[in-house]
Structure formats: structure tokens, C-alpha cells
Design an enzyme around this catalytic site. Structure first.
Site, PDB file in Angstrom:
ATOM      1  N   HIS A  19       0.916  -1.519   0.108  1.00 14.58           N
ATOM      2  CA  HIS A  19       0.045  -0.284  -0.431  1.00 14.58           C
ATOM      3  C   HIS A  19       1.037   1.311  -0.036  1.00 14.58           C
ATOM      4  O   HIS A  19       1.337   1.646   0.705  1.00 14.58           O
ATOM      5  CB  HIS A  19      -0.877   0.349   1.185  1.00 14.58           C
ATOM      6  CG  HIS A  19      -2.066   0.718   0.971  1.00 14.58           C
ATOM      7  ND1 HIS A  19      -3.419   1.273   1.714  1.00 14.58           N
ATOM      8  CD2 HIS A  19      -2.124   2.145   1.068  1.00 14.58           C
ATOM      9  CE1 HIS A  19      -3.540   1.878   1.056  1.00 14.58           C
ATOM     10  NE2 HIS A  19      -3.337   3.322   1.403  1.00 14.58           N
ATOM     11  N   HIS A 199      -9.674   1.047  -1.458  1.00 15.46           N
ATOM     12  CA  HIS A 199      -9.534   1.721  -0.423  1.00 15.46           C
ATOM     13  C   HIS A 199     -10.959   1.321   0.180  1.00 15.46           C
ATOM     14  O   HIS A 199     -12.208   1.730  -0.414  1.00 15.46           O
ATOM     15  CB  HIS A 199      -9.373   2.961  -0.185  1.00 15.46           C
ATOM     16  CG  HIS A 199      -7.934   3.243  -0.805  1.00 15.46           C
ATOM     17  ND1 HIS A 199      -7.229   3.128  -1.396  1.00 15.46           N
ATOM     18  CD2 HIS A 199      -6.780   4.061   0.049  1.00 15.46           C
ATOM     19  CE1 HIS A 199      -6.059   3.343  -1.392  1.00 15.46           C
ATOM     20  NE2 HIS A 199      -5.493   3.911  -0.464  1.00 15.46           N
ATOM     21  N   GLU A 202     -11.237   3.104   5.717  1.00 14.66           N
ATOM     22  CA  GLU A 202     -10.311   4.223   6.842  1.00 14.66           C
ATOM     23  C   GLU A 202     -11.085   5.084   6.842  1.00 14.66           C
ATOM     24  O   GLU A 202     -10.952   5.340   8.295  1.00 14.66           O
ATOM     25  CB  GLU A 202      -9.273   4.662   5.090  1.00 14.66           C
ATOM     26  CG  GLU A 202      -7.828   5.888   6.151  1.00 14.66           C
ATOM     27  CD  GLU A 202      -7.933   6.511   4.375  1.00 14.66           C
ATOM     28  OE1 GLU A 202      -7.916   5.876   3.447  1.00 14.66           O
ATOM     29  OE2 GLU A 202      -6.793   7.461   4.800  1.00 14.66           O
ATOM     30  N   ASP A 281       1.639   7.467   1.942  1.00 14.86           N
ATOM     31  CA  ASP A 281       2.803   8.105   1.210  1.00 14.86           C
ATOM     32  C   ASP A 281       3.508   8.974   2.443  1.00 14.86           C
ATOM     33  O   ASP A 281       3.577   9.988   3.541  1.00 14.86           O
ATOM     34  CB  ASP A 281       0.477   9.732   1.377  1.00 14.86           C
ATOM     35  CG  ASP A 281      -0.147   9.075   0.510  1.00 14.86           C
ATOM     36  OD1 ASP A 281       0.213   9.110  -0.916  1.00 14.86           O
ATOM     37  OD2 ASP A 281      -1.007   8.791   1.440  1.00 14.86           O
TER      38      ASP A 281
HETATM   39  N1  ADE Z   1      -4.596   8.842  -1.448  1.00 14.01           N
HETATM   40  C1  ADE Z   1      -3.482   8.725  -1.646  1.00 14.01           C
HETATM   41  N2  ADE Z   1      -3.392   8.383  -0.209  1.00 14.01           N
HETATM   42  C2  ADE Z   1      -4.697   8.276   0.287  1.00 14.01           C
HETATM   43  C3  ADE Z   1      -5.001   7.570   1.600  1.00 14.01           C
HETATM   44  N3  ADE Z   1      -4.739   7.453   2.797  1.00 14.01           N
HETATM   45  N4  ADE Z   1      -6.749   7.878   1.560  1.00 14.01           N
HETATM   46  C4  ADE Z   1      -7.196   8.064   0.326  1.00 14.01           C
HETATM   47  N5  ADE Z   1      -6.687   8.149  -0.818  1.00 14.01           N
HETATM   48  C5  ADE Z   1      -6.150   8.228  -0.890  1.00 14.01           C
HETATM   49 ZN    ZN Z   2      -4.118   5.129   0.881  1.00 11.99          ZN
END
Ligand code: ADE
Ligand code: ZN
Length: 340
Positions: A19, A199, A202, A281
Site C-alpha cells: 500500500h 480503499h 479508512e 504516503d
Molecule cells: N490517496 C493517497 N493516499 C490516500 C489515502 N490514505 N486514502 C485515500 N486516498 C489516498
Molecule cells: Zn492509501
């Protein structure tokens, strides 16, 4: 044998990262370098000022800055440089295989051709395989805040590069954009032979995890930490061994959990779920994969056996072929048992 310290133990374990948004690996220094190269004026005067803006309150506050940062990516060499920098860092952390998300719509909507993006990224993937043996797969993500029609068009544009893309995924603003908005897009992608991930859970509710599984037929759930709000779903995830690609530093930086000590990855692991550790990220959230393992290991007092299980899960949950999985699992078991 003397037990190695925690950091060297984690680094030595063969790990897959599952991821990782490649645009989220764009470090502030490279943002400035590319802005200078292309004559782009940035909103922030210095690297320090840009870094200081990485103080997020939720997913959307991060996404606004993340999409703005990606604007400096203009030619294939930029995508190559960004991807190569990530792969070198991952290699240094003991990642031997990486499955990388990219967001083509972030670029095609600015007039950058799909071929420019894929050419730059895949050249780096090939270089990393040749230079330091790191294997990889590429996953094309649709931006869920955009329309079904836009996703279908993006899928069409990616077809000439079909052999370089293993799966499609779904990312961006989760709340209000449930997986089922893209049921037809994902059905078309599956017909074309792509695997699928999404995703879900979250910031969005546990119900989105269910529809990602049932409507999009995903092989893995990205994040998925809100599954705990639905105990029957937790039992299903454990029974079916559906992998969750969890991103601990992302979750605390985006306030999904207020402190790492509150993170539920340890509880999910104890309940037998196939949870994995990833960086999401890393340029924005304060660390690459090793830092994510260390953060949960320390905050949740995980045992070495539990840490090794997280690494084992990452290999099992990857899209590697079976012989490669067996190769890395036996290497991992040898390292984990020598250190215990
Ligand atoms: N795009 C980049 N990081 C993300 C995340 N954590 N959740 C959703 N979209 C994303
Ligand atoms: Zn992500």
C-alpha cells in the site's frame, strides 16, 4: 546468539509493501527541484514552509496538499526520479517486493499523457529489479470523488499498457463515495483480467468494506481498520483471510486514531486477521515502511513473533507467484527463528 536490536531485526525480515501511492513518495526537496526545472511557482516559499503545511486534520486536508504537490510532475523523467527515490528507500528498509499505486487521473486531467506517467514509473521499476533485485507490481487507482464515466475512460486509456498493470484500485475521498459507485467499472476491469483492490474503512464505515468485497470482488482491502465496528465482519475477514493493508503512521497523521497506542492492528492480528504494515504516503506521513513497523512495535509492545507474522502476511497477501512467495517465506522463517 545475541539478539539484534529491534530496528535491525525488522530491517532484516524480507517484507513486501502493498500500500504505497507513488505520488505520496514525492519528498518536499524533490517538489522544489521539479518546480525549478519546470518554472512552476509554488504556494510555499521554502521546503521548511511546505513541510510545516503537513499538519493534517483528516483525509481531505491531506488530499488537497497531495494533489497540489503532484502538479510539479510533468515529464517521464520526473516520474522516473520519484519512483527510483522511493524504491531505493524501500530497498534500504528491507523491502524485497513492492506493489505500487498510481493515480493517472491526477495527471491526465492536467494534460499529461497516460503513456508519459507509465513510461517513467515502469522504467524505474525495471531499473530497481536490475540494480538491486527489488520486484514490483503496478496498481492503477481510480479517484472515487470523480465519476464512473471518468473511471471508465481511464480504464480505456490504460489498455495499451495492460501488461504492466496487475490490478485496479480505488482511492481519494472516501466518505460519500461508496465502492458500489464503481461496480460496473470494476466488473469491466475484472473481465479484462485485472485483479482488484479498494480503499475501504479508512474514514468510511465498515459497510464500505462489505461492498468492496461483495460488489467489487476485491482481493485485499486497503486500510480496513474500521472493520472493528462490525464484529461479524471481523469474523468474516479472519475466516476468509482477506488481507488488510494497514498504514499506521498515515492513520495517526490523518486522525483515524489519535495516538499510536490506540491503533487496532495488534488486536486484529491477535484475532487472526491477515493484517500487513505499509507506508501509504511516506513523504507526507513521517516515515517509510521500517518506520511504520517500528512505530507499531514500540507503541503496542509487539513481540518479535508478532512482527515476523506481519512481515509473513505481507508476502502471503502479495500478488507474487507461489514459488516466489515460498522462497521469501522460508528466508523469513530462517531469519525470525535465528533471532528468537
Ligand atoms: N490517496 C493517497 N493516499 C490516500 C489515502 N490514505 N486514502 C485515500 N486516498 C489516498
Ligand atoms: Zn492509501
Amino acid at each position: 546468539m545475541l539478539s539484534p536490536n529491534l530496528e535491525s531485526f525488522i530491517r532484516a525480515l524480507p517484507k513486501a509493501e502493498l500500500h504505497l501511492h507513488i505520488e505520496g513518495s514525492l519528498e518536499p526537496g524533490m517538489v522544489f527541484e521539479l518546480a525549478r526545472k519546470h518554472g512552476v511557482t509554488l504556494k510555499y516559499p521554502t521546503v521548511e514552509a511546505l513541510r510545516a503545511a503537513y499538519d493534517f486534520s483528516d483525509l481531505q486536508s491531506f488530499l488537497d496538499i497531495y494533489y497540489a504537490g503532484a502538479d510539479v510532475l510533468r515529464d517521464a523523467d520526473d516520474f522516473h526520479a520519484m519512483t527510483m527515490a522511493y524504491l531505493r528507500r524501500a530497498h534500504a528498509d528491507g523491502v524485497m517486493h513492492s506493489e505500487i499505486f498510481f493515480d493517472p487521473q491526477t495527471h491526465t486531467d492536467r494534460g499529461i499523457a497516460m503513456g508519459t506517467v507509465i513510461d517513467g514509473i515502469t522504467r524505474a521499476l525495471d531499473d530497481a529489479k536490475r540494480e538491486f533485485g527489488l520486484s514490483s507490481r503496478l496498481i492503477l487507482c481510480f479517484l472515487r470523488h470523480l465519476s464512473e464515466e471518468a473511471a471508465l475512460q481511464t480504464l480505456e486509456q490504460a489498455l495499451p499498457y495492460r501488461d504492466r498493470i496487475v490490478a485496479v484500485g480505488l482511492d481519494s475521498s472516501e466518505r460519500g463515495h461508496p465502492p458500489e459507485k464503481f461496480s460496473r467499472v470494476f466488473a469491466k476491469a475484472r473481465e479484462l483480467g485485472f485483479l482488484t483492490v479498494a480503499h475501504a474503512g479508512e474514514e468510511g464505515p465498515a459497510a464500505y468494506i462489505r461492498t468492496a468485497l461483495d460488489e467489487l470482488k476485491v482481493s485485499r482491502i486497503d486500510h480496513g481498520v474500521r472493520c472493528e465496528e462490525d464484529p461479524a465482519l471481523v469474523r468474516r475477514l479472519a475466516a476468509e483471510q482477506i488481507p488488510l493493508t494497514v498504514c499506521p503512521l498515515s492513520n495517526t497523521r490523518l486522525k483515524v486514531f489519535s495516538r499510536m497506542a490506540d491503533h487496532n492492528i495488534g488486536r486484529l492480528l491477535e484475532q487472526g486477521l491477515c493484517v500487513t504494515v505499509n507506508s501509504d504516503d511516506p513523504a507526507y506521513f513521517g516515515g517509510y515502511v521500517l518506520a511504520n513497523y517500528l512505530a507499531v512495535a514500540e507503541a503496542l509492545s509487539l513481540s518479535r513473533a508478532q512482527i515476523a507474522q506481519l512481515a509473513r502476511n505481507s508476502i502471503t497477501a502479495s500478488f507474487l507467484d507461489e514459488p516466489s512467495k515460498q522462497h521469501w517465506l522460508s528466508r523469513l522463517d530462517a531469519i525470525a527463528s535465528a533471532a528468537s
